[in-house]
Write an enzyme that holds these catalytic residues in place. Structure first.
Site, PDB file in Angstrom:
ATOM      1  N   GLU A 132     -20.893 -42.077  -4.748  1.00  0.00           N
ATOM      2  CA  GLU A 132     -20.533 -40.726  -5.208  1.00  0.00           C
ATOM      3  C   GLU A 132     -20.004 -40.759  -6.644  1.00  0.00           C
ATOM      4  O   GLU A 132     -20.273 -39.869  -7.439  1.00  0.00           O
ATOM      5  CB  GLU A 132     -19.467 -40.113  -4.286  1.00  0.00           C
ATOM      6  CG  GLU A 132     -19.958 -39.802  -2.883  1.00  0.00           C
ATOM      7  CD  GLU A 132     -20.964 -38.665  -2.855  1.00  0.00           C
ATOM      8  OE1 GLU A 132     -22.055 -38.842  -3.430  1.00  0.00           O
ATOM      9  OE2 GLU A 132     -20.684 -37.636  -2.243  1.00  0.00           O
ATOM     10  N   THR A 185     -23.499 -31.631  -9.577  1.00  0.00           N
ATOM     11  CA  THR A 185     -22.105 -31.551  -9.141  1.00  0.00           C
ATOM     12  C   THR A 185     -21.165 -31.612 -10.341  1.00  0.00           C
ATOM     13  O   THR A 185     -20.175 -30.874 -10.411  1.00  0.00           O
ATOM     14  CB  THR A 185     -21.790 -32.682  -8.131  1.00  0.00           C
ATOM     15  OG1 THR A 185     -22.636 -32.499  -6.996  1.00  0.00           O
ATOM     16  CG2 THR A 185     -20.345 -32.652  -7.675  1.00  0.00           C
TER      17      THR A 185
END
Ligand code: HSE
Length: 312
Positions: A132, A185
């Site tokens: 991530e 994101t």
């Protein structure tokens, strides 16, 4: 056991009132991966289908998560083999339903299994967070935690990492609409305020508390009332075409709630029962049919297991 094929699930993070802490795991949307032991040491990505993604281990989220696991293992064990990774992507990167999390969680789950499970799920979340970090610049855990634990999860803290597994509602369906536009994101995080008022914070944590309570007492009405986001949605919804209309029509069709899935552009709704899920699915499709934007709609029960073994 030298090879394993797994289903790496999509996930919905934030769930309106739980920015960066709440998430849940989906059942019918996900990638497949094959992980095998190889005579060559290290990690090699040997096949990727469905999306164009880097083969270079250090540039691929699955590769980076695998390396994090391997690094920990190397300090504890002496072993003379490596791993090959095949990734069959179904979840589009930048879709908001945990594409990078699925790859990262899937690979570490599979490696752990091939190694005889030396690591706990919590440790697997730690390794996956490195994926991530590569994907969005922050080692967020609210997608990888539900991908590995299944069901609803709460990231109680990130340092030290603490994950709380929450109960789910038995008749709950998630209906997701994914407009085929990409929102990174990192970009979606950049539009957020760095400070918020005490008034907004108070409203938000009241909803987060009541949502968790609703899951425990299996109360759909309270769950529905709690699906409100005072802090993040007002900023991010501007990036998603017709977000307000989708929300309005989903509620009209009987949805318990509607919000931005992760960092968007996917929009999630929760529904009680399959019939309502079908109605909501049709209603939100109608909204997007009127735009020129291609879209996909998915309907899924909550996956209480997380990553699943398809073949051993
Ligand atoms: N909690 C993260 C965010 C999830 O909203 O930025 C990203 O999928």
């Amino acid at each position: 056991m030298n090879e394993i094929k797994i289903f790496a699930p999509a996930t919905v993070a934030n769930i309106s009132c739980g920015f960066d802490v709440l998430g849940c795991c989906l059942d019918s949307i996900g990638d497949e991966m094959i992980i095998r032991k190889s005579a060559d040491k290290g990690i090699r990505i040997t096949k990727i289908t469905g999306e164009i993604l880097p083969y270079e281990t250090k540039k691929n989220v699955a590769g980076v998560a695998a390396l994090a696991l391997l690094e920990k293992l190397n300090t504890e064990l002496d072993f003379d083999f490596g791993f090959e990774i095949e990734i069959y992507k179904n979840i589009k990167p930048g879709s908001g339903i945990g594409s990078s999390a699925a790859s990262a969680a899937g690979v570490v789950f599979a490696m752990n299994r091939l190694l005889g499970e030396p690591f706990s799920k919590l440790e697997l979340v730690e390794f996956s967070r490195e994926g991530e970090r590569l994907a969005c610049g922050s080692p967020i855990a609210d997608n990888v935690a539900p991908a590995l634990f299944g069901g609803f999860t709460l990231v109680k803290s990130t340092d030290p990492l603490k994950i709380i597994e929450l109960p789910t509602l038995p008749d709950l369906y998630a209906v997701i609409i994914h407009p085929q536009i990409e929102i990174k994101t990192s970009d979606s995080r950049a539009v957020l305020p760095t400070t918020i008022s005490l008034e907004l914070a108070t409203k938000q944590w009241a909803n987060l508390g009541s949502l968790v309570h609703a899951l425990h007492i299996e109360n759909y009405e309270l769950f529905s009332e709690s699906l409100v986001d005072f802090i993040v949605e007002p900023h991010r919804s501007k990036l998603i075409p017709d977000f307000d209309k989708v929300k309005q029509e989903s509620k009209r069709a009987g949805a318990l709630g509607c919000g931005i899935s992760g960092s968007g552009p996917s929009i999630f709704t929760f529904c009680k029962g399959e019939q309502t899920a079908d109605n909501v699915s049709n209603a939100i499709s109608e909204v997007y049919k009127k735009t020129q934007i291609p879209y996909h709609v998915y309907s899924s029960k909550i996956n209480t297991q997380g990553v699943k073994i398809l073949e051993l």
